[in-house]
Design an enzyme around this catalytic site. Structure first.
Site, PDB file in Angstrom:
ATOM      1  N   CYS A  88       2.368  -5.410  11.346  1.00  0.00           N
ATOM      2  CA  CYS A  88       2.684  -3.646  11.021  1.00  0.00           C
ATOM      3  C   CYS A  88       2.873  -3.720  12.541  1.00  0.00           C
ATOM      4  CB  CYS A  88       1.800  -3.162   9.745  1.00  0.00           C
ATOM      5  SG  CYS A  88       0.100  -3.272  10.126  1.00  0.00           S
ATOM      6  N   LYS A 104      -8.041  -6.496  -4.307  1.00  0.00           N
ATOM      7  CA  LYS A 104      -6.492  -7.529  -4.014  1.00  0.00           C
ATOM      8  C   LYS A 104      -6.180  -7.913  -3.248  1.00  0.00           C
ATOM      9  CE  LYS A 104      -2.095  -7.855  -5.264  1.00  0.00           C
ATOM     10  NZ  LYS A 104      -2.666  -9.240  -4.585  1.00  0.00           N
ATOM     11  N   GLU A 142      12.311  -3.472   8.945  1.00  0.00           N
ATOM     12  CA  GLU A 142      10.517  -3.868   9.869  1.00  0.00           C
ATOM     13  C   GLU A 142      11.265  -5.601   9.697  1.00  0.00           C
ATOM     14  OE1 GLU A 142       7.920  -3.020   6.997  1.00  0.00           O
ATOM     15  OE2 GLU A 142       6.123  -3.267   9.458  1.00  0.00           O
ATOM     16  N   GLU A 178      -1.483   2.004   4.579  1.00  0.00           N
ATOM     17  CA  GLU A 178      -1.398   2.099   5.875  1.00  0.00           C
ATOM     18  C   GLU A 178       0.347   0.911   5.720  1.00  0.00           C
ATOM     19  OE1 GLU A 178      -0.159  -0.473   8.642  1.00  0.00           O
ATOM     20  OE2 GLU A 178      -2.234  -1.193   8.502  1.00  0.00           O
TER      21      GLU A 178
HETATM   22  P1  NAP Z   1       3.690  -5.335  -0.239  1.00  0.00           P
HETATM   23  O1  NAP Z   1       4.674  -6.483  -1.372  1.00  0.00           O
HETATM   24  O2  NAP Z   1       3.978  -4.326  -0.116  1.00  0.00           O
HETATM   25  O3  NAP Z   1       2.433  -6.646  -0.851  1.00  0.00           O
HETATM   26  C1  NAP Z   1       1.359  -5.893  -0.415  1.00  0.00           C
HETATM   27  C2  NAP Z   1       0.147  -6.097  -1.386  1.00  0.00           C
HETATM   28  O4  NAP Z   1       0.637  -5.096  -2.788  1.00  0.00           O
HETATM   29  C3  NAP Z   1       0.632  -7.448  -1.978  1.00  0.00           C
HETATM   30  O5  NAP Z   1      -1.245  -7.743  -2.328  1.00  0.00           O
HETATM   31  C4  NAP Z   1       1.190  -6.723  -3.107  1.00  0.00           C
HETATM   32  O6  NAP Z   1       0.887  -8.967  -3.429  1.00  0.00           O
HETATM   33  C5  NAP Z   1       0.545  -6.120  -3.382  1.00  0.00           C
HETATM   34  N1  NAP Z   1       1.858  -4.873  -4.917  1.00  0.00           N
HETATM   35  C6  NAP Z   1       2.883  -5.467  -4.165  1.00  0.00           C
HETATM   36  N2  NAP Z   1       3.608  -4.557  -5.178  1.00  0.00           N
HETATM   37  C7  NAP Z   1       2.639  -3.849  -6.096  1.00  0.00           C
HETATM   38  C8  NAP Z   1       2.501  -2.449  -6.732  1.00  0.00           C
HETATM   39  N3  NAP Z   1       4.053  -2.157  -7.043  1.00  0.00           N
HETATM   40  N4  NAP Z   1       1.609  -2.009  -6.610  1.00  0.00           N
HETATM   41  C9  NAP Z   1       0.537  -2.444  -5.905  1.00  0.00           C
HETATM   42  N5  NAP Z   1       0.165  -3.621  -5.291  1.00  0.00           N
HETATM   43  C10 NAP Z   1       1.463  -4.368  -5.285  1.00  0.00           C
HETATM   44  O7  NAP Z   1       4.449  -6.053   1.046  1.00  0.00           O
HETATM   45  P2  NAP Z   1       5.004  -7.776   0.823  1.00  0.00           P
HETATM   46  O8  NAP Z   1       6.176  -8.200  -0.487  1.00  0.00           O
HETATM   47  O9  NAP Z   1       4.318  -9.007   0.953  1.00  0.00           O
HETATM   48  O10 NAP Z   1       5.923  -7.792   1.996  1.00  0.00           O
HETATM   49  C11 NAP Z   1       7.475  -6.990   2.112  1.00  0.00           C
HETATM   50  C12 NAP Z   1       7.187  -6.230   3.115  1.00  0.00           C
HETATM   51  O11 NAP Z   1       6.364  -5.458   3.346  1.00  0.00           O
HETATM   52  C13 NAP Z   1       7.338  -7.128   4.667  1.00  0.00           C
HETATM   53  O12 NAP Z   1       8.381  -7.821   4.888  1.00  0.00           O
HETATM   54  C14 NAP Z   1       6.896  -5.514   5.560  1.00  0.00           C
HETATM   55  O13 NAP Z   1       8.065  -5.361   5.988  1.00  0.00           O
HETATM   56  C15 NAP Z   1       5.526  -4.682   4.954  1.00  0.00           C
HETATM   57  N6  NAP Z   1       4.339  -5.838   4.869  1.00  0.00           N
HETATM   58  C16 NAP Z   1       3.416  -4.842   5.712  1.00  0.00           C
HETATM   59  C17 NAP Z   1       2.092  -5.031   6.274  1.00  0.00           C
HETATM   60  C18 NAP Z   1       1.126  -3.741   7.340  1.00  0.00           C
HETATM   61  O14 NAP Z   1       1.019  -4.320   7.360  1.00  0.00           O
HETATM   62  N7  NAP Z   1       2.069  -3.066   6.808  1.00  0.00           N
HETATM   63  C19 NAP Z   1       1.579  -6.059   5.535  1.00  0.00           C
HETATM   64  C20 NAP Z   1       2.621  -6.715   4.330  1.00  0.00           C
HETATM   65  C21 NAP Z   1       3.856  -6.524   4.378  1.00  0.00           C
HETATM   66  P3  NAP Z   1       1.273 -10.002  -3.983  1.00  0.00           P
HETATM   67  O15 NAP Z   1       1.575 -10.247  -1.995  1.00  0.00           O
HETATM   68  O16 NAP Z   1       0.950 -10.690  -4.702  1.00  0.00           O
HETATM   69  O17 NAP Z   1       2.522  -9.901  -4.503  1.00  0.00           O
END
Ligand code: NAP
Ligand code: MG
Length: 486
Positions: free
Chosen positions: A296, A188, A393, A262
């Site tokens: 990240c 996904k 972060e 990760e």
């Molecule tokens: P996120 O909510 O953790 O999203 C990452 C992935 O997980 C997306 O595909 C998201 O879907 C999905 N997802 C969201 N809630 C989920 C759940 N309860 N169960 C399973 N999958 C779920 O991250 P984000 O909202 O995009 O970003 C929020 C923060 O995460 C950022 O500000 C940053 O600090 C951190 N982040 C870290 C990384 C990294 O590479 N380590 C990457 C992105 C973000 P949708 O996107 O479709 O909602």
């Protein structure tokens, strides 16, 4: 000296063909959802709607997991490693052949500068497939038997959830090792950046990959949560926020599912007074302003030795004034758009907290476009360890600057976060690099460089940055099982 302005150098978008709407990629074909929920993906630099995307529901996920199981029990499971490797080589070559198309699509959907998607994201994605193609027939010689004496075997159906910051690259980090080891996948992508994953589905068709080996289901976090909870999934691979990572770990506790997570980071980029300062400044800029800081492992905390701090900050500000922010499709652009309105709101919120807590804010003087989501490269000085901008972060183009006097103090400050994904050290002294690397609680430590990635090198975190490794021989461990464990 006269200042020369750059003429616009826009990349053409004629190379991509975006459909008005997309279904789900299940069992080797694009299919309609069993439900009727959809959402739109937009270009964050212009807010233009690019396409209508399907939100997969539980019934769709069930179909995808079943398709993956059939492929695992059927044609894919029967292939030798050498035969699997041929498919991976084929995918890698197609990614190279269609690199320009992927780069343009990634930039349109994500907002990152075309020079980054063209020179970093897409070539590295192809490199991951090439690298793992080479492992497919050598797994028995990779030391993956865990002392069992048995050859490593694939785990089964893998559920993979990836974020929006490097959409195709994160897909390749997930799919390439899974397939090399003989698993099948349901992936996904993030709701804000689904288009390159959907184009990758076409690549799977073009490569004649057996039906069901790769399934792409688009949707929101809810779709991700359903996928992770599906009982037919044997292993989870997730990249994203620590908050969701913890939720996943809780939801699979007590099941036989395995997981690699990760998650976030708050890396220290540590500059000593003997470092080559101009090179260090380039490394600081690359560390936090590459990909708008949506990284990240970004070097979001600069730890600079006190006696050179004023000089480093002066040179850094001077350098930041030369960065060009704007149209991501322009080949001269250094800083593109913030990926979404939600991410921009989070960056704004945390930077106002930084000011309220007493740190000094400086932003590069650049004109922000009127439409789209934008944030100027920003640095905070006078940051203390307790400030939220030193602990949390931000995931945006914002650098928090702290100082130190001794290597011991640098280590103590660098390790003082809940995260432990990466770190950088800038010094001429080799023995100090080795000593520091040993002390730093970080999965990746760069010396006199930053944000270098290679498929041969394992990547992953300590503490709340997650567990498991991706890339290298270590990354394969998460995708195999042995007689001893199952
Ligand atoms: P996120 O909510 O953790 O999203 C990452 C992935 O997980 C997306 O595909 C998201 O879907 C999905 N997802 C969201 N809630 C989920 C759940 N309860 N169960 C399973 N999958 C779920 O991250 P984000 O909202 O995009 O970003 C929020 C923060 O995460 C950022 O500000 C940053 O600090 C951190 N982040 C870290 C990384 C990294 O590479 N380590 C990457 C992105 C973000 P949708 O996107 O479709 O909602
Ligand atoms: Mg988008």
């Amino acid at each position: 000296m006269a200042k020369f302005e750059y003429a616009p150098a826009p990349e053409s978008r004629a190379v991509v063909n975006i459909r008005p709407s997309y279904g789900l990629f299940i069992g080797g074909e694009f299919v309609e959802s069993t439900g009727d929920s959809t959402f739109k993906t937009i270009s964050p630099s212009s807010e233009e709607v690019l396409a209508e995307i399907t939100e997969a529901g539980e019934a769709d996920i069930d179909l995808a997991v079943r398709a993956a199981r059939r492929a695992f029990d059927g044609p894919w499971g029967r292939l030798s490693g050498a035969e699997r490797g041929k498919y991976l080589f084929r995918i890698a070559r197609i990614l190279q052949e269609r690199a320009r198309e992927f780069a343009v699509l990634e930039t349109l959907d994500n907002g990152k500068p075309i020079k980054e998607s063209r020179d970093v994201d897409i070539p590295l994605a192809a490199a991951h497939f090439f690298y793992h193609a080479g492992w497919a027939d050598k797994l028995e010689h990779a030391g993956l038997s865990g002392g069992s004496g048995q050859p490593p075997r694939p785990i089964g159906v893998v559920g993979q959830v990836i974020p929006w910051n490097f959409p195709l690259l994160m897909l390749s980090w997930k799919i390439a090792p899974a397939l090399a080891a003989g698993n099948t996948v349901v992936l996904k992508p993030s709701k804000t950046t689904p288009l390159t994953a959907l184009l990758f589905a076409e690549v799977c068709q073009q490569a004649d990959l057996p039906a069901g080996v790769v399934n792409i289901i688009t949707g929101t976090g809810r779709t991700g949560a359903h996928l992770i909870r599906h009982p037919g999934v044997d292993k989870i691979a997730f990249t994203g926020s620590t908050e969701v990572g913890k939720d996943i770990a809780r939801s699979i506790a007590g099941t036989r599912k395995r997981a690699t997570l990760e998650l976030g980071g708050k890396a220290a980029n540590i500059v000593f007074d003997d470092a080559a300062i101009d090179q260090a400044v380039e490394g600081i800029v690359n560390g936090i302003f590459f990909n708008q800081g949506h990284v990240c492992c970004a070097g979001s905390r600069l730890l600079v030795q006190e006696n050179v701090a004023d000089d480093v900050i002066m040179r850094l500000k001077r350098r930041l004034q030369t960065l060009r922010l704007g149209d991501p499709m322009d080949k001269n652009t250094d800083v593109g758009a913030i990926n979404s309105a939600a991410q921009l709101a989070r960056i704004r919120e945390l930077t106002s907290v930084g000011e309220a807590e007493g740190a000094t804010r400086w932003s590069a003087p650049c004109v922000l476009p009127e439409r789209g989501f934008w944030f100027a490269p920003t640095i905070f000085t006078g940051v203390s360890q307790a400030h939220r901008i030193a602990q949390e972060e931000i995931f945006g183009p914002v650098l928090s600057v702290l100082t130190f006097r001794t290597p011991q103090e640098a280590v103590a400050k660098a390790n003082n976060t809940p995260y432990g994904l990466s770190a950088g050290i800038w010094t001429e002294k080799g023995s100090r690099i080795l000593w520091m690397a040993d002390q730093l609680r970080a999965g990746v430590v760069w010396a006199n460089t930053f944000n270098r990635f290679d498929p041969t090198s394992p990547f992953g975190g300590y503490k709340e940055s997650g567990y498991g490794r991706e890339g290298g021989r270590h990354g394969l461990e998460g995708y195999v099982t042995t007689g001893a464990t199952r």
